[in-house]
Design a protein around this motif. Structure first.
Motif, short mmCIF file in Angstrom:
data_model
loop_
_atom_site.label_atom_id
_atom_site.label_comp_id
_atom_site.label_asym_id
_atom_site.label_seq_id
_atom_site.Cartn_x
_atom_site.Cartn_y
_atom_site.Cartn_z
N MET A 1 0.83 -1.18 0.00
CA MET A 1 0.00 0.00 0.00
C MET A 1 0.87 1.24 0.00
SD MET A 1 -3.21 0.55 2.42
CE MET A 1 -4.39 -0.72 2.42
N HIS A 2 0.42 2.25 -0.69
CA HIS A 2 1.15 3.50 -0.75
C HIS A 2 0.51 4.51 0.17
CE1 HIS A 2 3.47 2.08 -4.16
NE2 HIS A 2 2.33 1.62 -4.67
N ASP A 3 1.28 5.53 0.53
CA ASP A 3 0.74 6.57 1.40
C ASP A 3 -0.34 7.40 0.70
OD1 ASP A 3 2.30 5.84 3.53
OD2 ASP A 3 3.96 7.15 2.96
N ASP A 4 -0.28 7.51 -0.63
CA ASP A 4 -1.26 8.34 -1.33
C ASP A 4 -2.55 7.57 -1.62
OD1 ASP A 4 0.87 7.20 -2.80
OD2 ASP A 4 0.08 8.07 -4.64
N ASP A 5 -2.69 6.30 -1.17
CA ASP A 5 -3.94 5.56 -1.33
C ASP A 5 -5.07 6.22 -0.54
OD1 ASP A 5 -2.98 3.71 -3.07
OD2 ASP A 5 -2.57 2.19 -1.53
N ASP A 6 -4.75 6.81 0.60
CA ASP A 6 -5.77 7.48 1.41
C ASP A 6 -6.36 8.67 0.68
OD1 ASP A 6 -5.45 5.65 3.47
OD2 ASP A 6 -3.89 6.84 4.44
N GLU A 7 -5.57 9.34 -0.14
CA GLU A 7 -6.05 10.52 -0.85
C GLU A 7 -7.01 10.14 -1.97
OE1 GLU A 7 -2.78 12.90 -2.14
OE2 GLU A 7 -1.84 12.84 -0.19
N THR A 8 -6.88 8.93 -2.53
CA THR A 8 -7.74 8.52 -3.64
C THR A 8 -9.05 7.91 -3.17
OG1 THR A 8 -6.67 6.37 -3.78
CG2 THR A 8 -5.79 8.15 -5.17
N GLU A 9 -9.17 7.62 -1.88
CA GLU A 9 -10.42 7.04 -1.36
C GLU A 9 -11.52 8.10 -1.39
OE1 GLU A 9 -12.03 5.15 2.75
OE2 GLU A 9 -9.96 4.77 2.18
N LEU A 10 -12.66 7.73 -1.94
CA LEU A 10 -13.77 8.66 -2.06
C LEU A 10 -14.57 8.71 -0.77
CD1 LEU A 10 -15.06 7.66 -5.59
CD2 LEU A 10 -13.58 9.57 -5.00
N ASP A 11 -15.08 9.90 -0.47
CA ASP A 11 -15.93 10.07 0.69
C ASP A 11 -17.37 10.12 0.18
OD1 ASP A 11 -16.86 10.49 3.21
OD2 ASP A 11 -16.45 12.64 3.21
N ILE A 12 -18.04 8.95 0.21
CA ILE A 12 -19.39 8.83 -0.34
C ILE A 12 -20.37 8.60 0.80
CG2 ILE A 12 -20.88 7.46 -1.82
CD1 ILE A 12 -18.42 6.73 -3.44
N GLU A 13 -21.46 9.37 0.79
CA GLU A 13 -22.53 9.14 1.75
C GLU A 13 -23.71 8.52 1.03
OE1 GLU A 13 -23.70 12.24 4.37
OE2 GLU A 13 -21.70 13.11 4.41
N LEU A 14 -24.22 7.43 1.56
CA LEU A 14 -25.36 6.77 0.96
C LEU A 14 -26.64 7.40 1.48
CD1 LEU A 14 -24.22 3.06 1.30
CD2 LEU A 14 -24.12 4.51 -0.71
N PRO A 15 -27.67 7.49 0.65
CA PRO A 15 -28.93 8.07 1.10
C PRO A 15 -29.62 7.13 2.09
CG PRO A 15 -29.19 7.16 -1.09
CD PRO A 15 -27.73 7.07 -0.74
N ASP A 16 -30.49 7.71 2.92
CA ASP A 16 -31.26 6.89 3.85
C ASP A 16 -32.24 6.03 3.05
OD1 ASP A 16 -30.00 7.99 6.04
OD2 ASP A 16 -31.50 9.56 6.30
N LEU A 17 -32.33 4.77 3.44
CA LEU A 17 -33.26 3.87 2.78
C LEU A 17 -34.68 4.10 3.31
CD1 LEU A 17 -31.17 0.58 2.88
CD2 LEU A 17 -31.54 2.09 0.95
N PRO A 18 -35.68 3.95 2.45
CA PRO A 18 -37.05 4.14 2.93
C PRO A 18 -37.41 3.05 3.93
CG PRO A 18 -37.06 3.32 0.69
CD PRO A 18 -35.63 3.62 1.04
N ARG A 19 -38.21 3.42 4.90
CA ARG A 19 -38.64 2.45 5.91
C ARG A 19 -39.84 1.69 5.39
NH1 ARG A 19 -38.44 4.31 11.94
NH2 ARG A 19 -39.05 2.17 11.96
#
Length: 57
Positions: A1-19
């Motif tokens: 693993m490289h140190d710059d792998d953390d920079e390429t990780e996307l910060d994705i938020e999933l929407p709330d699922l309907p109940r």
């Protein structure tokens, strides 16, 4: 693993699922029997036969 792998990780938020209503299952509009929760939605396995569920190839 490289140190710059953390920079390429996307910060994705999933929407709330309907109940899904936790009350009694609705009746099938064709046969009148209670439906089952299949793949996240109400379905009547007797009326739908083998056409419900994940595609298995």
């Amino acid at each position: 693993m490289h140190d710059d792998d953390d920079e390429t990780e996307l910060d994705i938020e999933l929407p709330d699922l309907p109940r899904i209503d936790s009350g009694p299952p609705p009746e099938c509009s064709f046969c009148g029997d209670p439906m089952s929760l299949i793949d996240g939605d109400w379905a009547c396995s007797d009326c739908n036969g083998e056409l419900i569920g994940p595609e298995t190839g």
